[in-house]
Motif scaffolding. Structure first.
Motif, short mmCIF file in Angstrom:
data_model
loop_
_atom_site.label_atom_id
_atom_site.label_comp_id
_atom_site.label_asym_id
_atom_site.label_seq_id
_atom_site.Cartn_x
_atom_site.Cartn_y
_atom_site.Cartn_z
N MET A 172 2.34 1.68 -3.51
CA MET A 172 1.29 2.09 -4.46
C MET A 172 0.87 3.53 -4.20
O MET A 172 0.67 4.31 -5.15
CB MET A 172 0.09 1.14 -4.38
N ASP A 173 0.74 3.92 -2.94
CA ASP A 173 0.39 5.30 -2.60
C ASP A 173 1.47 6.27 -3.06
O ASP A 173 1.17 7.36 -3.55
CB ASP A 173 0.17 5.46 -1.09
N ALA A 174 2.75 5.89 -2.90
CA ALA A 174 3.86 6.75 -3.30
C ALA A 174 3.86 6.99 -4.81
O ALA A 174 4.22 8.07 -5.27
CB ALA A 174 5.19 6.14 -2.86
N MET A 175 3.44 6.00 -5.58
CA MET A 175 3.39 6.15 -7.04
C MET A 175 2.10 6.80 -7.51
O MET A 175 2.05 7.33 -8.60
CB MET A 175 3.51 4.77 -7.71
N GLY A 176 1.07 6.72 -6.70
CA GLY A 176 -0.25 7.14 -7.15
C GLY A 176 -0.95 5.95 -7.77
O GLY A 176 -0.31 5.09 -8.38
N LYS A 177 -2.26 5.89 -7.59
CA LYS A 177 -3.02 4.71 -8.03
C LYS A 177 -2.81 4.36 -9.51
O LYS A 177 -2.49 3.24 -9.85
CB LYS A 177 -4.51 4.90 -7.75
N GLU A 178 -2.95 5.35 -10.38
CA GLU A 178 -2.83 5.07 -11.82
C GLU A 178 -1.43 4.62 -12.20
O GLU A 178 -1.25 3.63 -12.91
CB GLU A 178 -3.24 6.29 -12.63
N LYS A 179 -0.42 5.34 -11.73
CA LYS A 179 0.96 4.96 -12.04
C LYS A 179 1.31 3.61 -11.42
O LYS A 179 2.05 2.82 -12.01
CB LYS A 179 1.94 6.03 -11.59
N GLY A 180 0.80 3.34 -10.22
CA GLY A 180 1.04 2.05 -9.58
C GLY A 180 0.45 0.91 -10.38
O GLY A 180 1.09 -0.13 -10.57
N GLU A 181 -0.77 1.09 -10.84
CA GLU A 181 -1.41 0.06 -11.68
C GLU A 181 -0.66 -0.10 -13.00
O GLU A 181 -0.47 -1.22 -13.47
CB GLU A 181 -2.88 0.42 -11.95
N ASP A 205 0.83 -1.21 0.00
CA ASP A 205 0.00 0.00 0.00
C ASP A 205 0.86 1.26 0.00
O ASP A 205 0.56 2.23 -0.70
CB ASP A 205 -0.95 0.00 1.20
N LYS A 206 1.94 1.23 0.78
CA LYS A 206 2.85 2.38 0.85
C LYS A 206 3.48 2.67 -0.52
O LYS A 206 3.54 3.83 -0.96
CB LYS A 206 3.94 2.10 1.90
#
Length: 152
Positions: free
Chosen positions: A126-135, A123-124
């Motif tokens: 994914m949050d650091a990348m932002g939802k769209e960039k993480g996906e 979660d940390k």
């Protein structure tokens, strides 16, 4: 070779190399998981092996190595360490003595115990990348991890 051509090669590799970027990204991400999982006595590499074994309990080491993208010998060395820790059990089966691997009760317990730690790091990141960039990152890593670039 001139200094300017050497410098050009170095600059080109530094700016373009997918291998360097992938290795750096892998180290940065793995370090986050490893630091969080260390108190439990497991690394992200070992946790990923436990998850793969759990997903295909009793499957052969060769198939497990393929699924993880590891050399069979590398996986076998890692599995021996995990066997000494009583997380997995290795067995010989069949007429060709195919080696298989299964989780022990301790291995199953480790998956459960480490999950909240893994989830917090996941979660940390994914949050650091932002939802769209993480996906997008996850999708791109899946794509790259499944590439089969044949030698010509």
């Amino acid at each position: 070779m001139t200094t300017s051509s050497l410098s050009r090669y170095i600059d080109d590799v530094a700016c373009q190399c997918l291998g360097l970027r992938a290795a750096r990204a892998a180290r940065v991400v793995a370090r986050q998981y490893d630091q969080a999982l260390r108190p439990l006595g497991v690394s992200i590499g070992q946790y990923s092996v436990l998850m793969a074994v759990g997903a295909g309990a009793g499957r052969s080491i060769s198939k497990l190595a393929d699924a993880l993208g590891l050399e069979r010998t590398t996986l076998t060395r890692n599995l021996r360490v995990m066997e000494r820790e009583h997380l997995v059990v290795l067995s010989d089966e069949g007429p060709r003595r195919t080696r298989s691997v299964s989780l022990t009760a301790k291995g199953e317990a480790m998956i459960v115990k480490a999950y909240p730690v893994w989830r917090a790091v996941q979660d940390k990141l994914m949050d650091a990348m932002g939802k769209e960039k993480g996906e997008n990152a996850r999708a791109l890593l899946d794509l790259v991890g499944n590439l089969d670039v044949a030698e010509s």
